[in-house]
Structure formats: C-alpha cells, structure tokens
Design a protein around this motif. Structure first.
Motif, short mmCIF file in Angstrom:
data_model
loop_
_atom_site.label_atom_id
_atom_site.label_comp_id
_atom_site.label_asym_id
_atom_site.label_seq_id
_atom_site.Cartn_x
_atom_site.Cartn_y
_atom_site.Cartn_z
N ASN A 189 -6.77 -7.63 3.51
CA ASN A 189 -5.79 -6.85 4.26
C ASN A 189 -5.74 -5.38 3.89
OD1 ASN A 189 -4.81 -8.92 5.88
ND2 ASN A 189 -3.37 -9.63 4.32
N CYS A 190 -6.10 -5.04 2.64
CA CYS A 190 -5.92 -3.66 2.19
C CYS A 190 -6.84 -3.36 1.01
CB CYS A 190 -4.45 -3.43 1.80
SG CYS A 190 -4.05 -1.73 1.35
N CYS A 191 -7.28 -2.10 0.92
CA CYS A 191 -8.04 -1.60 -0.22
C CYS A 191 -7.37 -0.34 -0.72
CB CYS A 191 -9.49 -1.27 0.16
SG CYS A 191 -10.42 -2.61 0.93
N ALA A 192 -7.34 -0.15 -2.05
CA ALA A 192 -6.71 1.05 -2.61
C ALA A 192 -7.51 1.51 -3.83
CB ALA A 192 -5.26 0.75 -3.00
N SER B 6 -5.27 -9.80 -0.14
CA SER B 6 -5.79 -10.72 0.87
C SER B 6 -4.74 -11.74 1.31
CB SER B 6 -7.01 -11.45 0.29
OG SER B 6 -7.39 -12.56 1.06
N LEU B 7 -5.07 -12.40 2.42
CA LEU B 7 -4.27 -13.53 2.87
C LEU B 7 -4.32 -14.69 1.87
CD1 LEU B 7 -5.09 -13.82 6.71
CD2 LEU B 7 -3.05 -12.85 5.65
N VAL C 287 -0.66 -11.43 0.90
CA VAL C 287 -0.38 -10.07 0.43
C VAL C 287 -0.88 -9.09 1.48
CG1 VAL C 287 -0.64 -8.44 -1.47
CG2 VAL C 287 -0.75 -10.90 -1.93
N HIS C 288 0.03 -8.28 2.00
CA HIS C 288 -0.30 -7.42 3.13
C HIS C 288 -0.79 -6.04 2.72
CE1 HIS C 288 1.20 -10.23 6.10
NE2 HIS C 288 2.27 -10.40 5.36
N CYS C 289 -0.31 -5.54 1.57
CA CYS C 289 -0.59 -4.15 1.22
C CYS C 289 -0.58 -4.00 -0.30
CB CYS C 289 0.46 -3.23 1.86
SG CYS C 289 0.22 -1.47 1.56
N CYS C 290 -1.39 -3.08 -0.81
CA CYS C 290 -1.34 -2.74 -2.23
C CYS C 290 -1.60 -1.25 -2.36
CB CYS C 290 -2.34 -3.55 -3.04
SG CYS C 290 -4.07 -3.32 -2.57
N CYS C 291 -1.03 -0.63 -3.40
CA CYS C 291 -1.24 0.80 -3.62
C CYS C 291 -1.04 1.14 -5.09
CB CYS C 291 -0.29 1.63 -2.73
SG CYS C 291 1.46 1.38 -3.08
N PHE C 292 -1.84 2.09 -5.58
CA PHE C 292 -1.70 2.57 -6.94
C PHE C 292 -0.66 3.69 -6.99
CE2 PHE C 292 -6.00 0.79 -7.28
CZ PHE C 292 -5.93 0.15 -8.51
N THR D 261 -14.11 -0.58 2.52
CA THR D 261 -13.63 -1.17 3.77
C THR D 261 -13.50 -2.68 3.58
OG1 THR D 261 -15.91 -1.38 4.61
CG2 THR D 261 -14.71 0.62 5.19
N GLY D 262 -12.32 -3.21 3.91
CA GLY D 262 -12.08 -4.65 3.82
C GLY D 262 -12.06 -5.25 5.21
N SER D 263 -12.41 -6.53 5.30
CA SER D 263 -12.61 -7.14 6.61
C SER D 263 -12.07 -8.56 6.67
CB SER D 263 -14.11 -7.15 6.95
OG SER D 263 -14.39 -7.95 8.07
N MET D 264 -11.93 -9.05 7.92
CA MET D 264 -11.54 -10.43 8.13
C MET D 264 -12.66 -11.41 7.81
SD MET D 264 -9.02 -10.38 11.46
CE MET D 264 -9.93 -9.20 12.43
#
Length: 473
Positions: free
Chosen positions: A16-19, A29-30, A57-62, A287-290
């Motif tokens: 779902n997200c990369c940071a 990820s799901l 988990v929908h989002c992550c950030c540093f 880049t993250g993907s389904m």
C-alpha cells in the motif's frame, strides 16, 4: 535514464505504501505488516517485519530525523515505532475508532496527523504522544495529507474529491473541489516558487485522483492570509485512476503511479514526461504494487528522452499473455510446484490458465483430488479478480469498506452497509461492537447474505472477462 536495481518480494499481499528515510526504506501492506530495509544493500533489518496492527496497514511514514516511523491501519490505530530497534513507542487510537487511511509527520516532528474513513482528522503532539486537536471534513473519507514546509499548515484530500487547507489550530482555511471521483494522494514541494504575484510563501502542490488526472497547484501560506489554493495545470499520461504522487527531494521532478500499471516521472517546471516505468536518487525511487512486490529504481542525473520506456516483465503482464514459463512461475508462487510438469505437458499458457474449469481439471488434466482441484480453482478465481482490479477501476460499492478489496461473499450488517463476510466476522471477533463505517453501536451482530450485490459483482466480473477476451481476439 531509470534503471531497475532491486525487487523486494517479502510481503504476502498488496503493497500500500513506500517511505524513505536517509538510511532506510519502509513498506506496508494488506498483510498487516511493515517491513524495513537498509538502503545500503536493501537487506531487511533484523527486527523487521513490524507486527502490531490487526488489519491492513494503509500508510507509513518516517519522521524527518528518521528516528521514528508511523503506520496506520483499518484497526483504527496509528502506531509510532522506534526505527533503531523496532520497539512500539505508542499506539494512538483514533477517537472515533474509524479505520485510519493516512498519517504524516510535520517537518519539525512537532505534530503527527492521522486521517480516517469517517472524515475525522486528528493532530497528535509527537513529543507527548498525546491527542492535541481534531476536526472533520464535510464529506467522504480522508485518504491524503501533506504538510507545508514550515509545518504550520497542512492539506488533506478526501474520497469526495475535496482538498482542504488547515492550520495547526485545526481551523479550516479553504476548501477546493479538485477531482470529481475522489482524491487519492497529494504532496507539497519543499522548494518555494513564484506564482507571478507572490515572491515568498508560495509552493507547488500536486494532487491525483480516480479521474485519471494529476493536478498541479500553487499553494500560498501566510500567517495573515491563511492558506490559498490556485490551480496551475493538469498533467496527462495515465489511462486509469492515479493512486499516488510525490515530488523529488529537490522539487525538480514529480512522480505518479496508476492502476494502468505505469509510473510516470514528470519535469516539475514544464510538465514534460521524463520517464515512463512500466515494470510495474544518488536518487532512489521505490514503487509498491498490488502484485505484492516493491521495485527499487535508480535515476541518473542525465536528461532522458521523453517517453523512455522500460519493457514489462512477467509479473506485471496481464495473465492472458503469460507464457507457459510464466504459468510455471505462478504455480510455484501459489504452492503448486508439483503441478508444473503436468501443466507444461498440456501446454497450459496464460489464456488457458484463466479459463480452466472444474471439468477441464478432471477430464483433461486428470487431477483426481477434490481438495487440490478446489485450491487450484480458488487461486485462479483470485487471479481473475486481481486481473480485473488492476486493469480497471472497481466500482466503490463492490469494495469491502474494511479491506478495500473486491467482495467475494458480501453480507449486510446491522448498520445497513455491506462488507466481505470474513472481514466483518473478524471485526466482530475482536470484540468490536461498533460499525466500521459510522462508529455507532451495532444493534445486532447478525450478518445477512447480500445475494443481490453478489450477483451484481459476478455479472460485472463476467463483463470484464468478456471484454478482456474480445481484446485478445
């Protein structure tokens, strides 16, 4: 030139997200986990994966220093982690209990914003790790957030298509309809620009949405004027909903990722396309993907030719175009390695794979085990559904509000909303007695099959499959 230098395949479900921090890459990820990698060699850190969320988990950030990491989930919590050892520092429960879709640190790490599916937005004090202030958007779920470089203002984006500018007192300063079908992401460049009228306090902001568009805005932050949004231009290039956008660290480039399975890099000043990455700085891009993978790219500083394209690999081709070797790789990934020889002997390629039926498994492939046949058909059905979900925009009413995945067995809960049966049962089994959508108490825990919706989803899937078959002919 853009070069694919590494692929991460550790997640077991959609990414779902990369940071990025200065030394690490985080992905979520799901599959309910967050994974942390070293930027030196992209090896996973010893304490990874981080486990604490009970749902996707929908989002992550540093944080700007990189010392802490925040993650948010359908479970209604935002968790702050220590990146030195993976310790859980705090669990911040959304006051409404609604699924949290987005979280962001302010540039000075003074605040952390969490935005939820019910439209609630909370400002947390990072130093005390306590609730500070909260607000609400008028309509829709909060799905995007970005802070101004000074940290005194921030912007949120909603599923109804609105961009809202807030100050750090949670006062709504302005609201703009940006994307008709809903905002999916927004980002603010840290480098000031001039809009022709203001010499300072003006920055560029990008937003993207379900309407396949990326819009660039001038955003003016001034203590005496508040916040102001001015439309600049629309960037074209994607043929499907755009799910994410972000500026490079120096503000010279803007990157976007879409359901059309392409990542496009634009030159910020001109809007020209610099790269189109179809595989799903030094300068890194993740880049993250389904397809459950994360690609790591390295961008050279040389100016490339517009439209430079990297060829697709087997992981992101449509399944109908898979070769027999691609099918073999898919079988191994699903735990069916023992069937590779059988499928090769029968020349099963991608088109034949997605059209396999119970009868063909029995009479043509001679698979006698009922349990094995059922497992194969289940995986093929999941593949078909994923093919549809990554190639076209799935109607929102077909997505489970909890998992945001296409429903297979929809049920109606006492709040009147439809959910995937397994997801809602898990919700209730975790002693949750409130509605995932409204946060109001559920008057009953009875789940009623929604056969009408299930039939509608089946008809829609059949239509998409027929359109895909027509395209192949």
């Amino acid at each position: 030139m853009a070069t694919l230098i590494h692929t991460l395949t550790d997640h077991s479900d959609d990414v779902n997200c990369c940071a990025f921090s200065s030394s690490c890459l985080a992905t979520c990820s799901l599959d309910k986990t967050i994974r942390i990698y070293s930027l030196n060699d992209f090896t996973e850190l010893p304490y990874s994966p981080l486990k604490g969320h009970t749902y996707a988990v929908h989002c992550c950030c540093f944080s700007p220093s990189g010392h802490t990491l925040a993650s948010c989930s359908t479970d209604g919590a935002t968790i702050i982690w220590d990146t030195s050892d993976g310790r859980m520092l705090a669990v911040l429960e959304q006051p409404t209990g609604s699924p949290v879709r987005v979280c962001r640190f302010s540039p000075e790490s003074t605040y952390l914003v969490s935005g939820a599916a019910d439209g609630s937005v909370v400002l947390w004090n990072v130093h005390s790790m306590k609730f500070y202030r909260s607000g609400n958007v008028k309509d829709g779920s909060l799905v995007a957030c970005a802070f101004s470089p000074g940290g005194n203002f921030f912007v949120t984006g909603s599923s109804c298509g609105d961009l809202t500018v807030w100050d750090d007192k949670m006062r709504c300063l302005c609201n703009e309809k940006a994307h008709d079908l809903g905002v999916t992401c927004c980002d603010i460049s840290s480098h000031p620009v001039s809009d022709g009228e203001h010499a300072s306090g003006c920055f560029q902001m990008a937003s993207c949405g379900q309407d396949n568009k990326i819009k660039v805005w001038f955003i003016l932050f001034a203590d005496f004027l508040g916040g102001e949004l001015r439309y600049k231009c629309t960037l074209s290039g994607h043929s499907a909903p755009v799910l994410t956008c972000a500026f490079s660290y120096d503000g010279q480039m803007l990157v976007s990722g879409s359901v059309d399975k392409c990542v496009i890099i634009y030159e910020t000043n001109t809007g020209n396309i610099l790269h189109t990455l179809s595989q799903h700085t030094s300068l890194f891009l993740a880049t993250g993907s389904m397809d459950k993978t994360v690609h790591i790219w390295k961008l050279d500083n040389k100016q490339p030719c517009a439209g430079n394209t990297i060829e697709n690999d087997s992981k992101i081709r449509t399944a109908e175009n898979w070769s027999e070797d691609d099918v073999s790789a898919w079988l191994c990934a699903q735990g069916f390695a023992e069937l590779v020889g059988l499928f090769k002997a029968n020349n099963i390629d991608g088109k034949e794979l997605v059209n396999l039926t119970r009868e063909s498994l029995i009479h043509e492939l001679k698979i006698e085990s009922l349990g094995l046949r059922s497992k194969i058909l289940q995986k093929i059905e999941e593949l078909r559904m994923k093919m549809v979900s990554v190639s076209v925009a799935v109607p929102d009413e077909f997505l489970c509000p909890i998992t945001r995945e296409l429903m297979k067995d929809p049920v109606i809960a006492a709040d009147g909303y439809s959910y995937e049966k397994e997801a809602m049962e898990n919700w209730i089994s975790n002693n949750r007695r409130s509605s995932p959508m409204t946060n109001l108490p559920l008057p009953s825990l009875v789940l009623t099959p929604n056969r009408t919706l299930k039939m509608a989803i089946s008809r829609w899937l059949e239509t998409q499959q027929k359109q895909g078959e027509t395209t192949l002919l």
